[in-house]
Design a protein around this motif. Structure first.
Motif, PDB file in Angstrom:
ATOM      1  N   GLN A   1       0.840  -1.196   0.000  1.00  0.00           N
ATOM      2  CA  GLN A   1       0.000   0.000   0.000  1.00  0.00           C
ATOM      3  C   GLN A   1       0.875   1.246   0.000  1.00  0.00           C
ATOM      4  O   GLN A   1       1.754   1.397   0.844  1.00  0.00           O
ATOM      5  CB  GLN A   1      -0.913   0.019   1.228  1.00  0.00           C
ATOM      6  CG  GLN A   1      -1.775   1.238   1.312  1.00  0.00           C
ATOM      7  CD  GLN A   1      -2.535   1.320   2.631  1.00  0.00           C
ATOM      8  OE1 GLN A   1      -2.210   0.644   3.597  1.00  0.00           O
ATOM      9  NE2 GLN A   1      -3.543   2.159   2.667  1.00  0.00           N
ATOM     10  N   VAL A   2       0.644   2.119  -0.972  1.00  0.00           N
ATOM     11  CA  VAL A   2       1.225   3.451  -0.992  1.00  0.00           C
ATOM     12  C   VAL A   2       0.104   4.360  -0.514  1.00  0.00           C
ATOM     13  O   VAL A   2      -0.995   4.332  -1.063  1.00  0.00           O
ATOM     14  CB  VAL A   2       1.701   3.843  -2.407  1.00  0.00           C
ATOM     15  CG1 VAL A   2       2.296   5.238  -2.405  1.00  0.00           C
ATOM     16  CG2 VAL A   2       2.712   2.829  -2.930  1.00  0.00           C
ATOM     17  N   HIS A   3       0.366   5.165   0.531  1.00  0.00           N
ATOM     18  CA  HIS A   3      -0.697   5.886   1.234  1.00  0.00           C
ATOM     19  C   HIS A   3      -0.343   7.359   1.390  1.00  0.00           C
ATOM     20  O   HIS A   3       0.793   7.704   1.696  1.00  0.00           O
ATOM     21  CB  HIS A   3      -0.895   5.244   2.609  1.00  0.00           C
ATOM     22  CG  HIS A   3      -1.842   5.954   3.496  1.00  0.00           C
ATOM     23  ND1 HIS A   3      -3.205   5.874   3.355  1.00  0.00           N
ATOM     24  CD2 HIS A   3      -1.623   6.791   4.539  1.00  0.00           C
ATOM     25  CE1 HIS A   3      -3.787   6.615   4.292  1.00  0.00           C
ATOM     26  NE2 HIS A   3      -2.845   7.187   5.014  1.00  0.00           N
ATOM     27  N   PHE A   4      -1.336   8.212   1.183  1.00  0.00           N
ATOM     28  CA  PHE A   4      -1.199   9.649   1.393  1.00  0.00           C
ATOM     29  C   PHE A   4      -2.478  10.143   2.059  1.00  0.00           C
ATOM     30  O   PHE A   4      -3.575   9.794   1.639  1.00  0.00           O
ATOM     31  CB  PHE A   4      -1.011  10.356   0.044  1.00  0.00           C
ATOM     32  CG  PHE A   4      -1.250  11.828   0.086  1.00  0.00           C
ATOM     33  CD1 PHE A   4      -0.303  12.681   0.620  1.00  0.00           C
ATOM     34  CD2 PHE A   4      -2.416  12.364  -0.409  1.00  0.00           C
ATOM     35  CE1 PHE A   4      -0.521  14.048   0.661  1.00  0.00           C
ATOM     36  CE2 PHE A   4      -2.647  13.726  -0.378  1.00  0.00           C
ATOM     37  CZ  PHE A   4      -1.691  14.576   0.155  1.00  0.00           C
ATOM     38  N   SER A   5      -2.348  10.952   3.101  1.00  0.00           N
ATOM     39  CA  SER A   5      -3.529  11.477   3.779  1.00  0.00           C
ATOM     40  C   SER A   5      -3.243  12.853   4.354  1.00  0.00           C
ATOM     41  O   SER A   5      -2.171  13.098   4.910  1.00  0.00           O
ATOM     42  CB  SER A   5      -3.954  10.546   4.920  1.00  0.00           C
ATOM     43  OG  SER A   5      -5.042  11.110   5.624  1.00  0.00           O
ATOM     44  N   THR A   6      -4.222  13.739   4.222  1.00  0.00           N
ATOM     45  CA  THR A   6      -4.130  15.057   4.850  1.00  0.00           C
ATOM     46  C   THR A   6      -4.803  15.048   6.216  1.00  0.00           C
ATOM     47  O   THR A   6      -4.765  16.032   6.918  1.00  0.00           O
ATOM     48  CB  THR A   6      -4.835  16.124   3.999  1.00  0.00           C
ATOM     49  OG1 THR A   6      -6.241  15.832   3.965  1.00  0.00           O
ATOM     50  CG2 THR A   6      -4.280  16.199   2.602  1.00  0.00           C
ATOM     51  N   GLY A   7      -5.442  13.954   6.554  1.00  0.00           N
ATOM     52  CA  GLY A   7      -6.260  13.887   7.757  1.00  0.00           C
ATOM     53  C   GLY A   7      -7.732  14.067   7.403  1.00  0.00           C
ATOM     54  O   GLY A   7      -8.619  13.658   8.146  1.00  0.00           O
TER      55      GLY A   7
END
Length: 186
Positions: A97-103
């Motif tokens: 899993q490649v993951h990006f989150s701003t919240g």
């Protein structure tokens, strides 16, 4: 009764053929390169800086795990993380899993590994829920995955390169992305 088992055998045979062809057509062959861990771009991950939108203590990785870039534009500041998961029962099944989150929103790129092949899915998420918004936004055009070895156990190191070309169906644009990554198998 004999006729029932004959019909059941035919149905089971058709089911196996469908699964086999699905595996062949919907999964892409993984490349293996045992020397990939020595690639300078993977070694350069130690020089990158993780930026989590000012929330430095929330979800900050101990070590930079990927430098996922879009359109091949390298950057010293990283927003994505990489995770590797292995089935405890079956060593030929795993997920990356490649993951990006701003919240508040973000993107997940899932790689489902089955033996020596994989399949990619891109999933966008948001806390802004819109009813009937079930359509996929991204379509995978091409994908290439190179790993350092074929079989992993829990806590093994994982090194690799992921290249994806995808289409944004909302904006009708095509994008090339690349990720050099390292992680421990969870």
């Amino acid at each position: 009764m004999k006729k029932f088992f004959k019909i059941l055998g035919v149905i089971l045979g058709i089911f196996i053929v469908i699964i086999f062809f699905s595996y062949q057509f919907f999964f892409t062959k993984i490349n293996f390169d045992k020397n990939i861990k020595d690639d300078q771009r993977i070694k350069n991950l130690d020089k990158k800086v993780f930026w989590n939108f000012g929330f430095e203590q929330i979800n900050k990785p101990k070590k930079i795990s990927t430098d996922f870039t879009i359109d091949g534009k390298p950057n010293d500041t990283i927003n994505f993380t990489f995770h590797a998961y292995q089935s405890e029962k079956y060593r030929n099944i795993g997920q990356f899993q490649v993951h990006f989150s701003t919240g508040y929103n973000g993107i997940n790129i899932f790689l489902y590994r089955l033996k020596n092949k994989f399949r990619t899915e891109i999933d966008e998420f948001s806390d802004n829920v819109v009813e009937n918004e079930n359509k996929k936004r991204y379509k995978i055009i091409s994908e290439k995955l190179t790993l350092d070895k074929e079989n992993y156990k829990k806590n093994d190191s994982v090194f690799g390169i992921l290249e994806i070309q995808f289409e944004d169906l909302v904006n009708n644009s095509k994008t090339n992305s690349i990720s050099y990554f390292r992680a421990k198998m969870e």
